[in-house]
Design an enzyme around this catalytic site. Structure first.
Site, PDB file in Angstrom:
ATOM      1  N   ASP A 321       6.914  46.166  23.240  1.00  0.00           N
ATOM      2  CA  ASP A 321       6.340  46.290  21.900  1.00  0.00           C
ATOM      3  C   ASP A 321       5.884  44.945  21.350  1.00  0.00           C
ATOM      4  O   ASP A 321       5.191  44.899  20.330  1.00  0.00           O
ATOM      5  CB  ASP A 321       7.343  46.930  20.935  1.00  0.00           C
ATOM      6  CG  ASP A 321       7.317  48.448  20.998  1.00  0.00           C
ATOM      7  OD1 ASP A 321       6.402  49.006  21.634  1.00  0.00           O
ATOM      8  OD2 ASP A 321       8.216  49.081  20.409  1.00  0.00           O
ATOM      9  N   ARG A 352      -3.030  50.441  24.946  1.00  0.00           N
ATOM     10  CA  ARG A 352      -2.906  49.120  24.335  1.00  0.00           C
ATOM     11  C   ARG A 352      -3.428  48.006  25.231  1.00  0.00           C
ATOM     12  O   ARG A 352      -3.843  46.949  24.726  1.00  0.00           O
ATOM     13  CB  ARG A 352      -1.448  48.872  23.937  1.00  0.00           C
ATOM     14  CG  ARG A 352      -1.039  49.664  22.698  1.00  0.00           C
ATOM     15  CD  ARG A 352       0.395  49.473  22.316  1.00  0.00           C
ATOM     16  NE  ARG A 352       0.641  50.031  20.978  1.00  0.00           N
ATOM     17  CZ  ARG A 352       1.846  50.216  20.449  1.00  0.00           C
ATOM     18  NH1 ARG A 352       2.928  49.894  21.149  1.00  0.00           N
ATOM     19  NH2 ARG A 352       1.980  50.709  19.239  1.00  0.00           N
TER      20      ARG A 352
END
Length: 444
Positions: A321, A352
């Site tokens: 993250d 991402r």
């Protein structure tokens, strides 16, 4: 607090006028709050969570618990949530249970519902409907639950039929998302003879599973690990308690990275050397790049001289993250930065890996993608509007570029509400020229 709905879109970032010198507070951990909410929901008695996060992801979990009839009271000003548990089961309900965009809620709620006494309709935001759920659904079917998808197999929305979840041995892959394993572990103490979960592949994001086990232990559960791929959970349920949620280590990565990019000092209060979350390792990456990192019983602090960062190769398998945060630090290093171990973040809210490469390229930064991450070359970001694709971590990370160079603006700035509604109130943003050091305060 800034009104997120009233922010200009795109939202211009004001460059820091000099080295930073601030102490900041970040909200409670999303990961801890949602795990503690599940334990409290299954406990016997009433639990109180202090320091809890109030954001879209945790509101999704609170909403799910309320939808099945559990008593949950919230006090956002005091950052407290009180839950009267169901003692290992849940009442039936005809209400749809909306997990919104929350990955933890989506992966934790179906196992929770499988302990209940009805057929539960689980809905989700269209973005969450694209994310995989097959590992959870397959494991629950193996344990006796009924799962009926209303659309593509292995995706939400779906109906979960409880009432027959049994103990035994269940096998799941470990390389898709640790949330699948955590969701099964969280309900396992409430099964008649507990549960054994065996991984068929190596586990990604192991610190998140260790965090799950630590929260479970705080509520009285026991998990043994005879080997790295086996988790044996004893029966016995949970006992209600008062539980203090620590600050969010993922959220802390942004102000800590700001110190590395802009120079100066930033300390995140409350994120102490006893923190449970694996994402605290992000500060060590900054240390390896040349920043000075200090942890004590007050918090975590990063100091750096602007322009002093070096590059390197960093494996973020277990704290992915923070990958986007490191990606925006990388252009300010003196040599390329390679990030490895994060191929699975293509299946997060968005892809991402592709999104980071696209937006850095928009800023004029050279990025090479590989199967497991990126290599990012040094450069000076040029003015641009960063497209966030409604991903909170894209907004929060790319905003840091604007602290170092002028002309950066963030599209869809309100998406930070998913995990950090007060992000734009952090004192690293909107600094007046005479507030670059000392007690800096936002001007917006």
């Amino acid at each position: 607090m800034l009104d997120l709905s009233a922010l200009p879109d795109p939202y211009p970032i004001v460059p820091a006028p000099g080295p930073l010198d601030v102490d900041v507070r970040v909200p409670g951990s999303k990961s801890v709050t949602n795990r503690a909410l599940v334990c409290a929901a299954l406990a016997t008695g009433t639990s109180r969570l202090t320091g809890a996060l109030f954001a879209d992801d945790t509101e999704a979990m609170v909403g799910a618990l309320r939808a099945v009839g559990l008593e949950v009271s919230t006090d956002e000003a005091a950052a407290e949530i009180t839950v009267t548990g169901g003692a290992g089961s849940l009442p039936s309900t005809d209400e749809p249970i909306d997990v919104r965009q929350s990955g933890t809620t989506a992966r934790f709620v179906p196992p929770l519902l499988a302990l209940g006494r009805g057929a539960y309709r689980v809905t989700a935001h269209p973005q969450m409907q694209l994310r995989p759920m097959g590992t959870t659904f397959g494991a629950l079917r193996d344990l006796g639950a009924g799962i009926e998808e209303q659309g593509p197999a292995g995706h939400l929305p779906a109906t979960v039929s409880g009432g027959g979840l049994r103990s035994g041995v269940v096998r799941v892959p470990g390389d898709a998302s640790s949330q699948f394993l955590s969701g099964l572990l969280l309900v396992a103490p409430c099964l008649p003879d507990g549960l054994v979960v065996e991984l068929t592949t190596d586990l990604v994001s192991r610190p998140y599973v260790e965090l799950t086990i630590a929260v479970m232990a705080a509520f009285g559960a026991t998990v043994e690990q005879p080997d790295p791929r086996t988790f044996a959970v004893a029966p016995g349920g949970y006992t209600a308690r008062t539980y203090a949620v620590e600050p969010d280590a993922s959220a802390a990565s942004y102000p800590l990275a700001a110190a590395a990019i802009c120079g100066g000092r930033v300390r995140v209060l409350g994120l102490t050397e006893q923190a449970l979350q694996g994402d605290v390792a992000f500060a060590d990456v900054l240390g390896a790049m040349g920043a000075t990192v200090t942890r004590d019983d007050v918090g975590t602090e990063v100091r750096a001289e602007r322009g002093s960062l070096t590059g390197g190769t960093f494996d973020l398998t277990h704290f992915s993250d923070t990958a986007q945060t490191l990606a925006v630090v990388a252009p300010f290093a003196s040599s390329p930065v390679s990030v490895t171990g994060i191929g699975f973040i293509r299946r997060k809210e968005i892809d991402r890996i592709e999104a980071v490469a696209t937006e850095l390229a928009r800023c004029g930064i050279e990025v090479a993608i590989d199967a497991d991450g990126w290599t990012i070359r040094p450069g000076t970001p040029r003015p641009t509007v960063v497209q966030t694709s409604d991903d909170h971590r894209m907004a929060m990370s790319f905003a840091l570029l604007g602290l170092a160079v002028p002309g950066i603006a963030i599209a869809e700035p309100g998406c930070v509400a998913k995990t950090f509604p007060r992000y734009w109130d952090l004192p690293i943003f909107g600094l007046a020229p005479d507030a670059a050091s000392g007690a800096a305060a936002p001007t917006a």
